[in-house]
Enzyme design. Structure first.
Site, mmCIF file in Angstrom:
data_model
loop_
_atom_site.group_PDB
_atom_site.id
_atom_site.type_symbol
_atom_site.label_atom_id
_atom_site.label_comp_id
_atom_site.label_asym_id
_atom_site.label_seq_id
_atom_site.Cartn_x
_atom_site.Cartn_y
_atom_site.Cartn_z
ATOM 1 N N TYR A 40 0.829 -1.193 0.000
ATOM 2 C CA TYR A 40 0.000 0.000 0.000
ATOM 3 C C TYR A 40 0.872 1.255 0.000
ATOM 4 C CZ TYR A 40 -3.462 3.430 1.475
ATOM 5 O OH TYR A 40 -4.281 4.521 1.541
ATOM 6 N N GLU A 116 5.262 7.201 22.101
ATOM 7 C CA GLU A 116 4.233 6.272 22.547
ATOM 8 C C GLU A 116 4.090 5.135 21.560
ATOM 9 O OE1 GLU A 116 0.802 9.248 20.736
ATOM 10 O OE2 GLU A 116 0.710 8.636 22.827
ATOM 11 N N LYS A 118 2.064 2.812 19.007
ATOM 12 C CA LYS A 118 0.985 3.067 18.046
ATOM 13 C C LYS A 118 -0.035 1.932 18.128
ATOM 14 C CE LYS A 118 0.221 4.376 13.218
ATOM 15 N NZ LYS A 118 -0.794 3.361 12.862
ATOM 16 N N CYS A 429 -7.969 -14.861 -18.394
ATOM 17 C CA CYS A 429 -9.046 -15.655 -18.974
ATOM 18 C C CYS A 429 -9.773 -14.789 -19.996
ATOM 19 C CB CYS A 429 -10.012 -16.112 -17.888
ATOM 20 S SG CYS A 429 -11.509 -16.891 -18.531
ATOM 21 N N CYS A 435 -17.306 -16.043 -17.723
ATOM 22 C CA CYS A 435 -16.485 -16.696 -16.702
ATOM 23 C C CYS A 435 -17.073 -16.363 -15.335
ATOM 24 C CB CYS A 435 -15.042 -16.205 -16.779
ATOM 25 S SG CYS A 435 -14.000 -16.814 -15.440
#
Length: 716
Positions: A40, A116, A118, A429, A435
């Site tokens: 990502y 801190e 996460k 395909c 399909c």
């Protein structure tokens, strides 16, 4: 890397946008993770690079400008008083040090950092008025979230009334709702024992448990919350982030003890390393560490980008790696016909969840990794995402392993697989029309948030419609019949309950396949799945033209290109009648997309979809659109004017604001330049507002924007 042409960059940007939006929809709307954090982040980084090269590609709705989530139609929208932002990420101590050095240069003085853990949970915004909890909302897109107040009221530890006295008239408290690790394991064990689908990870369990329509179901789950900051609060008299935490705790709000204030970046780096080494000892899952400038005045000086503060950074830990057995390599087919191999592995726990499948992308990746079926392999998984196969442990081979052979035929319909073109490395395909996998994928795409946003047309419903068990009516051959469906069509449909990843039927304790009547109740009456689906489809018939275009699954035509085509031509008939040159001249389209559009309309069964949808009442034209005339020739109170709408404008959705500009004869631009005549800016406007002020362009609020698009500039 060579610089692509504008047309190639536009096509790449469109494809990246679609992939990112698909991943976001799955993550925020269905509590699923389609790709890894690393994949990502790589998609976002590539899109940012293209937009830096060609700034005109960065539309108002670019994923690089937003924080990701959306608002489901199952919940009422809530506008945050102050925007909820995301965090920028770093992935190494070198990157973190570079960030800290820039912060200290910009501040020009010593900086204390609050460090801190996460929390890997669901971001939440609590709005208190005079100490009373009024609303609780998810982050959504950062400006508008989902109203989950009734559900949040059931969570132990969240006060309905703040402790103490002298509370501000309005304050927004930000935090994370999470599922404690041990409670998550117990829940999954109970679900597995009952034969129900288990959650992939605690984050998904938290989101799925909170976003229930029935608050009693949320109350039955042991959700918890930790707060980590304040959003809106006028005239707050607090000097530091750590002081904020102390104040929140005094109000009775749950705060974490896993934070530390340090005076140097080196000490912050030590905290990051220590937290990573001890992540398994915390009561909740963590997916990194967060470092913030502690001084709130310095935070104000540093400011923020359009999506993230400059005074905070998230350090993402390297993915966890484990060894497991590669049991098999199977192939799935998506809506575009792409055949994708994936690994079936011996179940193994990694990064807080049990893994049974891993991505392999394509047959060339399988060869490149040198893996054999039967190998012991190394897989890695960052947080709650689909794991990646790194490679084999060669020392453990015993000679029983065998090579993977990419099937010559589609596993779902038997058609021969082949590349779509000479430069396509993927096998596809070619049986696009019938399909089962492709039809199922296209029908699901129609219901997606980026398509027609049909709430009841999700993955399970799409499978039921396209692949029913022993139906008394023929299943959908293609999506053409979708909008003509009736209750009589739906009620007889019975389906196998199938595994989400493999598609294989699930079985009960006695070994019998699980079968359900998807669209009717046990008493034989129409169920909500049927009545609500038909109502959703009826509403979808009059959705904006650009959404219709996206839903047709024309290659390369995602939301950006679809909106450009719809704005310019106004109808499917006009698009179909256009030449390549006429299509390519549209901003954001170009020759590649033009060729794709023309090729789509040359296919007979594609035209059959258009005809059947039109016969069922689908609206294929924008009412009142004057065709492909210029804004000046088209007329209207904004004729010849360029307007940029940014942020959250009361009374208008993002698409609604653009449509209002176009309907008034103006050009709805996505970026601010010297040629921009007006900028309409609401909460969360970000960099576009700053650019408008820098250039001296008139800026309007929501009320002024309404006057502009209804009465014209002279009425301002």
């Amino acid at each position: 890397m060579s610089i692509p042409s504008f047309e190639d960059a536009a096509a790449q940007a469109q494809e990246l946008t679609e992939k990112i939006q698909s991943a976001r929809d799955a993550y925020y709307e269905r509590d699923e993770s389609l790709i890894s954090d690393l994949e990502y982040d790589a998609l976002i980084a590539r899109l940012e690079e293209l937009e830096r090269t060609y700034p005109e590609l960065q539309g108002q709705d670019s994923p690089t400008l937003s924080v990701g989530g959306g608002v489901s139609s199952a919940f009422s929208p809530v506008t945050h008083a102050a925007r909820m932002m995301s965090l920028d990420n770093v992935f190494s101590l070198e990157q973190f040090t570079a960030w800290a050095e820039k912060v200290e240069r910009d501040c020009g003085r010593a900086v204390n950092y609050l460090c801190e853990m996460k929390i890997d949970g669901l971001a939440i915004n609590l709005r208190y008025e005079n100490g009373i909890l009024v609303t609780a909302a998810t982050r959504g897109d950062g400006v508008v979230g989902e109203d989950v107040t009734d559900n949040v009221r059931t969570i132990v530890g969240i006060p309905h009334t703040l402790a103490g006295a002298g509370h501000p008239p309005l304050v927004e408290v930000r935090g994370e709702i999470f599922f404690p690790v041990e409670a998550f394991r117990k829940l999954n064990a109970e679900l597995a024992l009952a034969g129900d689908k288990v959650f992939a990870n605690p984050r998904n369990a938290a989101s799925g448990s909170l976003r229930q329509k029935d608050p009693s179901k949320t109350a039955a789950r042991p959700l918890r919350m930790l707060v980590h900051g304040i959003g809106a609060w006028a005239d707050a008299r607090i000097a530091t982030q750590s002081g904020t935490y102390e104040l929140l705790a005094s109000w009775g709000l749950p705060t974490s003890s896993h934070y530390r204030v340090v005076s140097t970046a080196a000490e912050a780096a030590d905290f990051i390393a220590h937290a990573g080494d001890n992540r398994a000892s915390v009561e909740h899952e963590i997916d990194g560490a967060v470092v913030k400038v502690d001084d709130l005045a310095l935070q104000q000086e540093l400011g923020a980008t359009s999506r993230a503060p400059r005074w905070a950074i998230a350090y993402k830990y390297p993915p966890e790696q484990v060894n497991t057995k590669l049991l098999d390599i199977r192939v799935s087919v998506g809506r575009t016909g792409r055949a994708t191999p994936y690994a079936v592995v011996a179940p193994v726990r990694v990064a807080g969840s049990t893994v049974e499948f891993a991505t392999l992308h394509n047959q060339d990746v399988v060869k490149a990794k040198g893996i054999l079926i039967g190998d012991t392999i190394v897989i890695r998984k960052a947080g709650d995402v689909i794991p990646e196969v790194l490679g084999p442990v060669l020392e453990l081979r015993d000679g029983t392993e065998r090579a993977f052979v990419m099937p010559a035929k589609c596993p779902e319909c038997g058609s021969p697989l082949a590349p779509a073109s000479e430069d396509d490395i993927d096998l596809r395909c070619p049986n696009a029309r019938s399909c089962p996998a492709q039809v199922r994928g296209r029908v699901e795409h129609i219901g997606s948030r980026g398509g027609l946003d049909v709430e009841k047309l999700g993955e399970v419903a799409a499978a039921a419609l396209t692949h029913p068990l022993e139906p008394t009516i023929a299943p959908l051959v293609t999506e053409a019949k979708l909008f003509a469906l009736t209750l009589e069509d739906l009620l007889p449909v019975r389906v196998y309950v199938r595994d989400r990843d493999t598609g294989e039927p699930l079985h009960d304790a006695e070994g019998n396949p699980k079968i359900v009547s998807f669209f009717q109740n046990e008493d034989g009456q129409p169920g909500k799945n049927a009545t609500e689906l038909l109502a959703n489809l009826a509403e979808a018939k009059t959705k904006p033209l650009w959404r219709i275009l996206v839903s047709l699954s024309i290659r390369h035509v995602g939301p950006v290109a679809a909106r450009a085509l719809a704005d310019y031509f106004g109808s499917v008939d006009a698009i179909r009648a256009a030449t390549k040159e006429e299509l390519a001249v549209v901003d954001g389209v170009g020759p590649v997309i033009a060729d794709s559009v023309l090729a789509w309309f040359e296919v007979d069964w594609h035209l059959d979809i258009i005809e059947q949808w039109a016969a069922a009442g689908v609206q294929f034209a924008t009412p009142g659109h004057a065709g492909s005339l210029s804004s000046v020739d088209r007329g209207g109170v904004l004729a010849g004017l360029t307007v940029v709408a940014t942020g959250s404008l009361e009374g208008y959705s993002r698409e609604g604001a653009q449509e209002a500009i176009i309907s008034a004869g103006g050009k709805a631009a996505s970026s601010v330049s010297k040629r921009t005549d007006y900028v309409a800016a609401g909460p969360g406007a970000g960099s576009k507002l700053a650019k408008a002020e820098e250039l001296g362009i008139p800026v309007l609020d929501a009320a002024g924007f309404h006057i502009l698009v209804t009465q014209g500039p002279s009425a301002l």
